[in-house]
Design a protein around this motif. Structure first.
Motif, short mmCIF file in Angstrom:
data_model
loop_
_atom_site.label_atom_id
_atom_site.label_comp_id
_atom_site.label_asym_id
_atom_site.label_seq_id
_atom_site.Cartn_x
_atom_site.Cartn_y
_atom_site.Cartn_z
N ASN A 96 -105.08 -9.72 2.79
CA ASN A 96 -105.42 -8.61 1.90
C ASN A 96 -105.78 -7.33 2.66
O ASN A 96 -106.03 -6.29 2.04
CB ASN A 96 -106.59 -9.00 1.00
CG ASN A 96 -106.20 -10.06 -0.01
OD1 ASN A 96 -105.04 -10.43 -0.11
ND2 ASN A 96 -107.16 -10.55 -0.77
N ILE A 97 -105.84 -7.39 3.97
CA ILE A 97 -106.17 -6.21 4.76
C ILE A 97 -104.87 -5.43 5.01
O ILE A 97 -103.95 -5.92 5.66
CB ILE A 97 -106.84 -6.59 6.08
CG1 ILE A 97 -108.15 -7.33 5.81
CG2 ILE A 97 -107.12 -5.35 6.93
CD1 ILE A 97 -108.88 -7.80 7.05
N THR A 98 -104.83 -4.20 4.50
CA THR A 98 -103.61 -3.40 4.56
C THR A 98 -103.85 -2.08 5.27
O THR A 98 -104.99 -1.71 5.55
CB THR A 98 -103.09 -3.13 3.13
OG1 THR A 98 -104.13 -2.48 2.37
CG2 THR A 98 -102.70 -4.43 2.44
N GLY B 209 -111.71 -17.13 10.53
CA GLY B 209 -110.52 -17.86 10.94
C GLY B 209 -110.75 -18.59 12.24
O GLY B 209 -111.88 -18.69 12.73
N THR B 210 -109.67 -19.07 12.81
CA THR B 210 -109.70 -19.83 14.06
C THR B 210 -109.14 -19.00 15.19
O THR B 210 -108.12 -18.33 15.03
CB THR B 210 -108.88 -21.13 13.92
OG1 THR B 210 -109.42 -21.92 12.85
CG2 THR B 210 -108.92 -21.94 15.21
N THR C 284 -104.81 -17.20 5.23
CA THR C 284 -103.78 -16.38 4.60
C THR C 284 -102.96 -15.55 5.58
O THR C 284 -102.02 -14.87 5.17
CB THR C 284 -104.40 -15.42 3.56
OG1 THR C 284 -105.28 -14.51 4.23
CG2 THR C 284 -105.18 -16.19 2.51
N GLY C 285 -103.33 -15.58 6.86
CA GLY C 285 -102.57 -14.76 7.79
C GLY C 285 -103.21 -14.67 9.16
O GLY C 285 -104.17 -15.39 9.49
#
Length: 266
Positions: free
Chosen positions: A79-81, A93-94, A115-116
């Protein structure tokens, strides 16, 4: 309006001043002298006050909870754009990779979320803090907050200091090399074996480690060695080591990315 109690024989009578004629008369709904009607003062019931206080308290607590949730909200990486450039976002995250640019003491973590994927970087102050307080290893989970940056159409996060990073170390699973497959991708493991081959390149080295069951490759980059200020050394052939790292792959062949180069690994 003044209230008084007067004694009439053996009977006590409560009196009050008439707001119309000013005479002291028995306290009734009207004045016995001028006939004016008394308007009793309306009192707020205690129960109503209590309910009002509860409502205000509930609103206050709700605002605090909302503020906490909004302030600590995790943004899915997908969702980061680019139109968020300059905004502060928190992701989790990892850690799947670490890079270090020693000329400017710039450290970059490659983070894979549900998600990414995104890069999280910091300059000299951030890097110095990492070396002093400890940095996340490959395969560890982190929650990090930073400012969205855009370069060549790609988004990343810029982090000022380690106070904006929460590290969640993952406990490695002891395994035999023969049991390491793509099903363990992203899992932190620990193995013990003998170095059978070392191939050196401009960017680093690819090494092969062998135990009684099989062999597997892992790599050590020169940038990561530079991050340790030269304390890490590349193992030599026939050297026995304990290797902790995350299962990854190269062209669908399993390999290990070392979690650390100093602590508990090589």
């Amino acid at each position: 309006m003044n209230n008084k109690t007067i004694q009439k024989g053996e009977i006590e009578v409560e009196t009050t001043n008439c707001p119309s004629c000013g005479k002291m008369v028995p306290k009734k709904e009207y004045c016995e002298i001028c006939g004016a009607t008394f308007q009793p003062k309306k009192r707020i019931k205690t129960k109503a006050i209590f309910i009002f206080i509860l409502i205000i308290a509930a609103i206050g607590i709700s605002m605090l909870i909302y503020g906490y949730v909004v302030g600590n909200r995790i943004t899915p990486i997908a969702n980061i754009t680019t139109d968020m450039e300059g905004q502060r976002k928190r992701i989790q995250g990892t850690v799947i990779g670490i890079d270090y640019w020693d000329t400017y003491e710039r450290t970059t973590f490659f983070i894979m979320g549900e998600t990414g994927f995104i890069e999280v970087s910091g300059w000299a102050e951030f890097t110095t803090d990492l070396k002093l307080s400890g940095y996340p290893g490959i395969g560890d989970k982190i929650i990090v907050e930073g400012e969205v940056s855009v370069y060549l159409g790609q988004v990343s996060l810029e982090v000022e200091n380690v106070d904006n990073m929460l590290i969640e170390p993952q406990i490695p699973i002891p395994v035999n090399i023969e049991n390491i497959g793509l099903a363990l991708y992203g899992t932190k493991v620990i193995i013990q074996g003998n170095i059978t081959e070392v191939n050196e390149y401009d960017w680093g080295s690819i090494l092969t480690i062998e135990d009684a069951t099989d062999e597997i490759e892992f790599e050590i980059t020169t940038n990561r060695i530079a991050f340790t200020d030269g304390r890490a050394q590349i193992p030599k052939e026939n050297e026995t080591i304990i290797l902790m790292g995350m299962v990854s792959h190269y062209r669908f062949e399993p390999q290990i990315i070392p979690s650390y180069l100093i602590y508990n690994t090589i």
